[in-house]
Design an enzyme around this catalytic site. Structure first.
Site, PDB file in Angstrom:
ATOM      1  N   ASP A  81       0.301  -7.626   1.725  1.00 36.23           N
ATOM      2  CA  ASP A  81       0.661  -6.195   1.712  1.00 36.23           C
ATOM      3  C   ASP A  81       2.188  -6.092   1.670  1.00 36.23           C
ATOM      4  O   ASP A  81       2.830  -5.699   2.637  1.00 36.23           O
ATOM      5  CB  ASP A  81       0.062  -5.506   2.941  1.00 36.23           C
ATOM      6  N   SER A 103       4.271   2.085   8.217  1.00 34.11           N
ATOM      7  CA  SER A 103       3.997   1.024   7.243  1.00 34.11           C
ATOM      8  C   SER A 103       5.209   0.713   6.377  1.00 34.11           C
ATOM      9  O   SER A 103       5.966   1.611   6.018  1.00 34.11           O
ATOM     10  CB  SER A 103       2.869   1.448   6.304  1.00 34.11           C
ATOM     11  N   HIS A 114       0.823  -1.222   0.000  1.00 32.52           N
ATOM     12  CA  HIS A 114       0.000   0.000   0.000  1.00 32.52           C
ATOM     13  C   HIS A 114       0.853   1.267   0.000  1.00 32.52           C
ATOM     14  O   HIS A 114       0.336   2.346  -0.262  1.00 32.52           O
ATOM     15  CB  HIS A 114      -1.028  -0.018   1.139  1.00 32.52           C
TER      16      HIS A 114
HETATM   17  N1  ARG Z   1      -1.175   1.706   7.603  1.00 33.20           N
HETATM   18  C1  ARG Z   1      -0.235   2.428   8.394  1.00 33.20           C
HETATM   19  C2  ARG Z   1       0.772   3.126   7.488  1.00 33.20           C
HETATM   20  O1  ARG Z   1       0.472   3.293   6.324  1.00 33.20           O
HETATM   21  C3  ARG Z   1       0.372   1.560   9.461  1.00 33.20           C
HETATM   22  C4  ARG Z   1      -0.593   1.369  10.538  1.00 33.20           C
HETATM   23  C5  ARG Z   1      -0.116   0.466  11.609  1.00 33.20           C
HETATM   24  N2  ARG Z   1      -1.105   0.506  12.615  1.00 33.20           N
HETATM   25  C6  ARG Z   1      -1.023  -0.117  13.773  1.00 33.20           C
HETATM   26  N3  ARG Z   1      -1.967   0.067  14.632  1.00 33.20           N
HETATM   27  N4  ARG Z   1      -0.028  -0.917  14.041  1.00 33.20           N
HETATM   28  O2  ARG Z   1       1.777   3.660   7.911  1.00 33.20           O
END
Ligand code: ARG
Length: 265
Positions: A126, A216, A75
């Protein structure tokens, strides 16, 4: 429930969208969405950690796999529609503890995303690979990390790191890391459901500790080996909602095969 789903989607898309969607902003302002319990960590302690820059701005984390390949989250290299972004807009900063300077910045030559990855909703796969336009010079601040061959036991201590959101609701300029524990599939599925939490994912949590938006694509490490890639979560350090990671042990073959192909292009 609807709100929960909205939050889940928007947090998940942070890496692609660059700016936070409204629901995430709401969570941040309400103090729910944050890393708690992380501490500043020098790059020498996590030399496989890299920062992925999208048009020069902090987008995501990443992990050094070899001198010319970085692993990140799928992503992180997609737009909000799930299309793969032009690799030319990305750079990787390696060898620095700070997100806005230091180390070296290298252009991305090519990205590949797991062909089974879906953005809405993010569930499994992902994961993406980045081919660098020039090879890394390895040293004390720039090192590759081996991929784990077995999934750590439930409860095992694992380290996650990045420049993502902290408790003050801003991305950190200083690299941070936090120790969390592997959560069983059963417990994690209680939060996200068995459809999302499969063998291809691995979950980790600890009271008041978690990865968060902007982390992420970064590493989840157990005993010096890569076990996960930061993927998504509802809020951050939200009780009952572990952080979800791509399970590197299950995706290992894909990484090895695709990395071999990419390196020879
Ligand atoms: N989707 C997030 C990003 O793009 C990461 C989120 C991780 N969340 C968590 N509660 N561990 O950076």
């Amino acid at each position: 429930m609807l709100f929960t789903l909205l939050a889940l989607l928007s947090v998940s898309t942070f890496g692609c969208a660059l700016h936070l969607p409204i629901a995430t902003e709401f969570l941040l302002q309400n103090g729910n969405n944050r890393i708690i319990g992380g501490k500043d960590t020098p790059i020498e302690a996590i030399p496989w950690q890299v920062l992925l820059l999208n048009q020069g701005r902090h987008d995501c984390g990443g992990v050094i796999y070899s001198k010319n390949i970085i692993i990140t989250a799928a992503h992180c290299v997609c737009d909000t529609y799930g299309n793969i972004l032009d690799p030319k807009i990305f750079d990787v900063r390696v060898g620095s503890s700070t997100s806005n300077n230091g180390g070296s910045v290298i252009k991305v030559a090519k990205t590949i995303v797991h062909d089974r990855f879906t953005l809405y909703p993010i569930t499994e796969y992902d994961i993406a690979l980045i081919l660098l336009s020039s090879p890394l010079e390895m040293g004390p601040t720039v090192k590759a990390i081996p991929l784990a061959e077995s999934v750590p036991n439930d409860g095992a201590a694992v380290l996650v790191s990045g420049w993502g959101y902290t408790e003050i609701g801003e991305a950190s300029l200083q690299l941070k890391s936090v120790s969390v524990n592997i959560v069983s599939r059963e417990e994690c599925a209680r939060a996200y459901g068995y459809k999302r939490i499969t063998q291809l994912t691995i979950c980790a949590a600890a009271p008041g500790k978690d990865s968060c938006g902007g982390d992420s694509g970064g590493p989840l490490v157990c005993e010096g080996e890569l076990v996960g890639i930061v993927s998504y979560g509802i809020g951050c350090a939200e009780p009952g909602y572990p952080g979800v990671y791509a399970n590197v042990v299950e995706l290992r073959k894909w990484v090895e095969e695709e990395a071999t192909k990419l390196s020879s292009t």
